[in-house]
Every structure is written in structure tokens, then in C-alpha cells.
Enzyme design. Structure first.
Site, mmCIF file in Angstrom:
data_model
loop_
_atom_site.group_PDB
_atom_site.id
_atom_site.type_symbol
_atom_site.label_atom_id
_atom_site.label_comp_id
_atom_site.label_asym_id
_atom_site.label_seq_id
_atom_site.Cartn_x
_atom_site.Cartn_y
_atom_site.Cartn_z
ATOM 1 C CG ASP A 97 -2.665 0.135 1.081
ATOM 2 O OD1 ASP A 97 -2.499 1.633 -0.098
ATOM 3 O OD2 ASP A 97 -3.510 -0.152 1.397
ATOM 4 C CG ASP A 198 -5.439 6.055 0.961
ATOM 5 O OD1 ASP A 198 -5.479 4.630 1.190
ATOM 6 O OD2 ASP A 198 -4.672 6.566 1.616
ATOM 7 C CD GLU A 240 -9.020 4.761 -1.375
ATOM 8 O OE1 GLU A 240 -9.719 4.494 -0.758
ATOM 9 O OE2 GLU A 240 -7.949 5.179 -1.653
ATOM 10 C CG HIS A 314 -9.169 -1.278 3.726
ATOM 11 N ND1 HIS A 314 -9.714 -1.208 3.118
ATOM 12 C CD2 HIS A 314 -8.918 -0.271 4.425
ATOM 13 C CE1 HIS A 314 -8.202 -0.827 1.763
ATOM 14 N NE2 HIS A 314 -8.568 0.692 3.138
ATOM 15 C CG ASP A 315 -11.357 1.986 3.090
ATOM 16 O OD1 ASP A 315 -11.501 1.883 4.526
ATOM 17 O OD2 ASP A 315 -10.555 1.977 1.906
HETATM 18 O O1 ISL Z 1 -13.878 4.112 3.574
HETATM 19 C C1 ISL Z 1 -14.605 5.530 3.423
HETATM 20 C C2 ISL Z 1 -15.886 5.641 2.332
HETATM 21 O O2 ISL Z 1 -16.410 4.191 1.835
HETATM 22 C C3 ISL Z 1 -13.519 7.137 2.734
HETATM 23 O O3 ISL Z 1 -13.435 7.119 4.245
HETATM 24 C C4 ISL Z 1 -12.019 6.304 2.924
HETATM 25 O O4 ISL Z 1 -11.189 6.597 3.851
HETATM 26 C C5 ISL Z 1 -12.035 6.707 1.319
HETATM 27 O O5 ISL Z 1 -12.263 6.107 0.745
HETATM 28 C C6 ISL Z 1 -10.431 6.434 1.593
HETATM 29 O O6 ISL Z 1 -9.558 5.189 1.404
HETATM 30 C C7 ISL Z 1 -8.097 5.096 1.247
HETATM 31 O O7 ISL Z 1 -7.365 6.300 2.246
HETATM 32 C C8 ISL Z 1 -8.106 6.397 3.628
HETATM 33 C C9 ISL Z 1 -8.280 5.186 4.380
HETATM 34 O O8 ISL Z 1 -8.634 5.219 6.058
HETATM 35 C C10 ISL Z 1 -8.695 4.404 3.808
HETATM 36 O O9 ISL Z 1 -8.427 3.049 5.002
HETATM 37 C C11 ISL Z 1 -8.492 4.484 2.707
HETATM 38 O O10 ISL Z 1 -8.556 3.250 2.032
HETATM 39 C C12 ISL Z 1 -6.289 7.532 4.496
HETATM 40 O O11 ISL Z 1 -5.472 7.463 4.141
#
Ligand code: ISL
Ligand code: CA
Length: 539
Positions: A97, A198, A240, A314-315
Site C-alpha cells: 500500500d 491510496d 484508489e 477494508h473500507d
Molecule cells: O471509507 C471511506 C468511504 O467508504 C472513506 O472514508 C475512505 O477514507 C476513502 O475511501 C479513502 O480510503 C483510503 O484512504 C484513507 C484510509 O482511511 C482508507 O482506509 C483508505 O483505503 C486515508 O488514508
């Protein structure tokens, strides 16, 4: 020949929740190593590890304080190297990541930047003077509140799109970009297989113009990164990009552009939401819309660019809870989702536990929640007058901790994840839903995934064939893949109801993969059982 990642399947690991080996309740690198045989058996080509770098864990590793060190709770650099090596011996690559939109506020760069406004590190971040005694702009943080944090010492604000412990890096500064490329090369030299980037669409931000995603210099930066890190490698890169449309996705993933291999786009996972409202407010999923969106991406990226394929991460909520039925049809609908996704064109991603049909949870107390996003939302909405019950229901439905409960390995205490109390509680259904039970049952969801992965590897019609949607009924998703005279027909019932479908063109066929049984079916008068999915090789 295509690229290796075009016939690959990538398995996502949330290391904190995967497997604990030293009895502190937190997953670790040794835990991942101990499960490599399992992952090899599943057949995946690569593992994307959520961040394993040194971090104070304000956002579970997405707040990095040292990109060249391993999080102490996860283990050591020697173990990281052992993981890369032992995975490679099994033909599995490690995808890291890459979190470079922001660092932790405990990163040495930020500490110097804050302590000494004259330091060269000041300009690594985004500092602005107050405007009329207040925040420089109205921009909000993704995790709630203003995106600007006041620093008493210098009288300036710094910019953070996520928590205040995640200050945004200033990509305008060429020295920052150079630091990032050097750090990436440090990992490339360790023999990794790629990067998941990310929130990469946020790096070109221009806060004063209220531009966060898709900033004017975004693609320029990615081309520069490609030149400095990726050009001479075979690495897979996946960005992402919540803000991607198909046209934008082509910019990233057209090989001629020399940027990324592919991006994650999130249109299909937001269909249960309302445009321009927070994710917590939901409506039932429309299967018609889901087919439309998937088809749009398959068709738009058919000739230029490349799709990533996923139901969850994971989100996000668990796949079977969001798109299937996590009650009586859990097994059938989990297999149905696997069949539909894994026979599409693109690179599929499996999120840990998806292959055994792990589900969302029913959270009954905010004390059960760890996730910063859910916790902040709870406080914010509580103050607006929402009830505890309403908020816990929203979190149970959409909260990120659904995906983060420990991996369910067996029916023993703590689901075989750890000998100690896990950092986040295990889902109560672990006694029936676990890896050991899945491996012992030849009809389990696991073996459907295993079969689909093997099929993709050996059939170009799946990895690179054409896609076309078959018009059937609202709740039936049917499509055909074709390549050099070979065709595969996929039919899936996305509902609890029996659906009658007539495809007179095809008549009697035997499925090569199915989620009920493999007996021959008359496609001219097909009756699909609840969540039934079938795939046929049509000659
Ligand atoms: O999960 C989300 C919406 O469902 C968002 O709040 C999320 O933060 C966004 O998808 C970005 O995600 C990535 O960056 C974030 C981290 O918290 C997430 O886990 C990551 O996948 C900040 O680094
Ligand atoms: Ca541990």
C-alpha cells in the site's frame, strides 16, 4: 502476450486482522507467513497488504510515521523480507500500500516542519495563513470537521483531507516528489510486486480553489512517478480513485499514458447511497442499476485501459451483506457474487474472508467500534439529534469495522485468530463461518473461488475476452464473454425469488461452474433458484 496482472487474482490482507502469532491480539507479518500455504491453495497471484509501515495507528496504518520501517506491532523488516521471499517461492507477489497523499503528524518531516517554520520540511506540507481570523477555506475533512488545523506556534493552518493526524503532503514541491520516488525504489529493490496507491486522485489538490480530487497536475505527477520508479519494471499498480469516470480511468490505465496498470473505481459500491449525501444514508440496491454500471465499465474500458473488479475492501461492508443475502442464502449468494465477478474482464480482488463468506456484524454499542470514521460520525450525528439506535444501525450497515473484524480461521476461541483478546471483537458467527470448516466441505464457497481463479489463469476468454450483456429480466444478470471462437455464458439470479428466463438460442447445456449443482440445463426454459448462478462454455 498480455501482462501478468491481466490473468491475476489479487488477495487483499488487512494485516491487523489476519493472523496473530505472538499473542498480543494483533495480526502480524509472521501470521501472514504462516498462512501462505492457505493462500497458495486458494490460488491467488498476489497479496495486497494494507499498510505495514511504522505508524501511530490513528487510522490503522494509513498514517505513516516512517515509510522505511515496519510497524512494531506487525514485526520486523527481516520478517517483511522473509514474507516477500516465501511468497515468491509460491509464485505469489507482494503488493504494498502506498500512502503518499499524507503522512502521519508523527513523521519526522512533519515534526521538523511544525517545530521550525524556516526548516526545509515546512514546504513538504500545506500551510496557510488564517483568512479573517478563521480557516483559509471551507474544505471539510473526509473524517468530519474542517480540513484545516490551526498551529498555535506559527499562527498558520495546515491542510489535512483525513484526520488531523494525517497532514497532506505538498506535491507541488519537487523535493517531496523525489522523496516519494526514492522511497518507492527502496521497496522495489526489496523485490515487491507492485503498489496499491491510496487516494491517489487527491495528490494534485489545490486547496485555495477547492480542488481536492482530479487536480490539474495529477497526471503529470503520475507520469513523472512512472518514469522514476515504474518504467523498467513489471510492477502492477492500482490507484484508489473515488473520483474516476471511465474517461478518467482510461487516462490512468491506458498503457500509452505511462501511468498506472488500473484503478479502483467505486461507482457500483455507491449504488445504495444517494448522490451528494454521506454514505450512511442508504436505499435498497437496484440490480438494474448494478448491471448498467458494471456493463458501462466493461464496455468503456474494452479497448483502452483496464478494469479492477471487486465487491468489497477494508473500507466497505462485506460483499455478501451488501450485494447478496447474509441470511439463509449466504452460501448461494456468496458463490453467485464470486461467479459473476470472477468471470468479468479485468483483475479481480478478493478481500480476506470474502472467500468463506464472512458477513457484516450487528454492532450494539459504540464501544465496540474502533474505526475513526465511524467514531467521528457517531459524535457528529449524535450532536445533531440522531438516536444511538439509528447510528448503530448505520454503522452496522456501512461502517468500516464490518470488514476489519478478525479473520475466522476455525471454531476455537477467538476464531483461531489469536490466543489473546483480539484488538477488535470477532464476529459471533465464527463457529460456523471459518476457514477450517470451509476447507473440510468440498461444496464450500472457498472451492468456488479456487475453481474460478484457476479457470481465469487458464482461459484467455475470461482474462481478455470481449464482454456483452444479455437482456433478460430485471433481477437476472446474464452476460457473454467471447474470444477467438470460444464463448462463456454467465447467468445469475440476484434475488431471493425464482426467476424464469428463456434463452432459446442456447438450449441444453452443462455448466462448468454453478452454485447449486452441475446438472445439464435447458436454457430455452430456465428456472433459476434463489441467487442461483451458472456458467457455461458455449461452443
Ligand atoms: O471509507 C471511506 C468511504 O467508504 C472513506 O472514508 C475512505 O477514507 C476513502 O475511501 C479513502 O480510503 C483510503 O484512504 C484513507 C484510509 O482511511 C482508507 O482506509 C483508505 O483505503 C486515508 O488514508
Ligand atoms: Ca501479534
Amino acid at each position: 502476450m498480455g501482462k501478468w496482472w491481466q490473468s491475476a487474482v489479487i488477495y487483499q490482507i488487512y494485516p491487523r486482522s489476519f493472523k496473530d502469532t505472538n499473542g498480543d491480539g494483533i495480526g502480524d507479518l509472521a501470521g501472514i507467513i504462516s498462512k501462505l500455504d492457505y493462500l497458495e491453495k486458494l490460488g491467488v497471484t498476489a497479496l495486497w497488504l494494507c499498510p505495514v509501515y511504522r505508524s501511530p495507528n490513528d487510522d490503522n496504518g494509513y498514517d505513516i510515521s516512517d515509510y522505511r520501517q515496519i510497524m512494531q506491532e506487525f514485526g520486523t523488516m527481516a520478517e517483511m523480507e522473509a514474507l516477500i521471499k516465501q511468497a515468491k517461492q509460491r509464485g505469489i507477489k507482494i503488493v504494498m500500500d502506498l500512502v503518499v497523499n499524507h503522512t502521519s503528524d508523527e513523521h519526522q518531516w512533519f515534526i521538523e516542519a511544525k517545530n521550525d517554520p524556516k526548516s526545509k520540511y515546512r514546504d513538504y506540507y500545506i500551510w496557510r495563513d488564517p483568512k479573517a481570523g478563521k480557516e483559509p477555506t471551507e474544505l471539510k475533512s473526509v473524517f468530519g470537521g474542517s480540513a484545516w488545523e490551526y498551529d498555535e506556534q506559527s499562527g498558520q493552518y495546515y491542510f489535512h483531507q483525513f484526520s488531523r493526524k494525517q497532514p497532506d503532503l505538498n506535491w507541488e514541491n519537487p523535493v517531496v516528489r523525489k522523496e516519494v520516488y526514492e522511497m518507492m525504489n527502496f521497496w522495489v529493490a526489496k523485490g515487491i510486486g507492485g503498489f496499491r496507491m491510496d487516494v491517489i486522485d487527491l495528490i494534485g489538490k489545490v486547496p485555495e480553489k477547492n480542488i481536492t480530487s482530479n487536480g490539474p497536475k495529477l497526471h503529470e505527477y503520475l507520469k513523472e512517478m512512472h518514469q522514476n520508479v515504474l518504467a523498467e519494471t513489471k510492477l502492477v499498480t492500482v490507484g484508489e480513485t473515488w473520483g474516476a469516470t471511465p474517461d478518467i480511468a482510461k487516462l490512468y490505465s491506458d498503457p500509452k499514458q505511462k501511468e498506472l496498470s488500473m484503478v479502483f473505481q467505486f461507482e457500483h459500491v455507491q449504488l445504495d447511497q444517494f448522490p451528494n449525501r454521506p454514505k450512511w444514508f442508504t436505499r435498497p440496491l437496484s440490480v438494474v442499476k448494478l448491471k448498467e454500471v458494471i456493463t458501462k465499465w466493461q464496455v468503456e474500458l474494452a479497448d483502452v485501459g483496464w478494469n479492477s473488479l471487486f465487491w468489497n475492501n477494508h473500507d466497505l461492508p462485506r460483499a455478501v451483506s451488501a450485494f447478496g443475502d447474509d441470511g439463509i442464502y449466504r452460501v448461494q449468494s456468496a458463490k453467485m457474487l464470486a461467479i459473476v465477478l470472477h468471470l468479468l474482464r479485468g483483475t479481480p480482488y478478493i478481500y480476506q474472508g470474502e472467500e468463506i463468506g464472512m458477513t457484516n456484524l450487528k454492532f450494539t454499542d459504540i464501544a465496540q467500534i474502533d474505526d475513526i470514521e465511524s467514531k467521528n460520525m457517531y459524535q457528529e450525528y449524535k450532536a445533531k439529534g440522531y438516536s444511538n439506535e439509528e447510528l448503530l444501525q448505520m454503522i452496522s450497515h456501512k461502517g468500516r469495522d464490518n470488514a476489519r473484524t478478525p479473520m475466522q480461521w476455525d471454531a476455537t476461541k477467538n476464531a483461531g485468530f489469536s490466543s489473546a483478546k483480539p484488538w477488535l471483537a470477532v464476529a459471533p458467527n465464527y463457529q460456523t463461518i471459518n476457514v477450517k470448516a470451509a476447507l473440510a466441505d468440498k461444496d464450500s464457497i472457498f472451492y468456488t473461488y479456487q475453481k474460478l481463479i484457476a479457470y481465469r489463469k487458464s482461459h484467455e476468454v475470461i482474462s481478455i475476452g470481449d464482454y456483452s450483456l444479455l437482456e433478460t429480466k430485471a433481477e437476472v444478470f446474464a452476460y457473454v464473454r467471447s474470444y477467438e471462437g470460444q464463448s462463456v455464458l454467465v447467468i445469475a439470479n440476484f434475488s431471493k425469488n425464482v426467476q424464469k428466463v428463456a434463452l432459446p438460442k442456447y438450449q441444453i447445456q452443462t455448466p462448468f461452474i454453478a452454485n447449486y449443482d452441475n446438472s445439464p440445463r435447458d436454457l430455452a426454459q430456465l428456472e433459476l433458484r434463489p441467487y442461483e448462478a451458472l456458467a457455461f462454455e458455449i461452443t
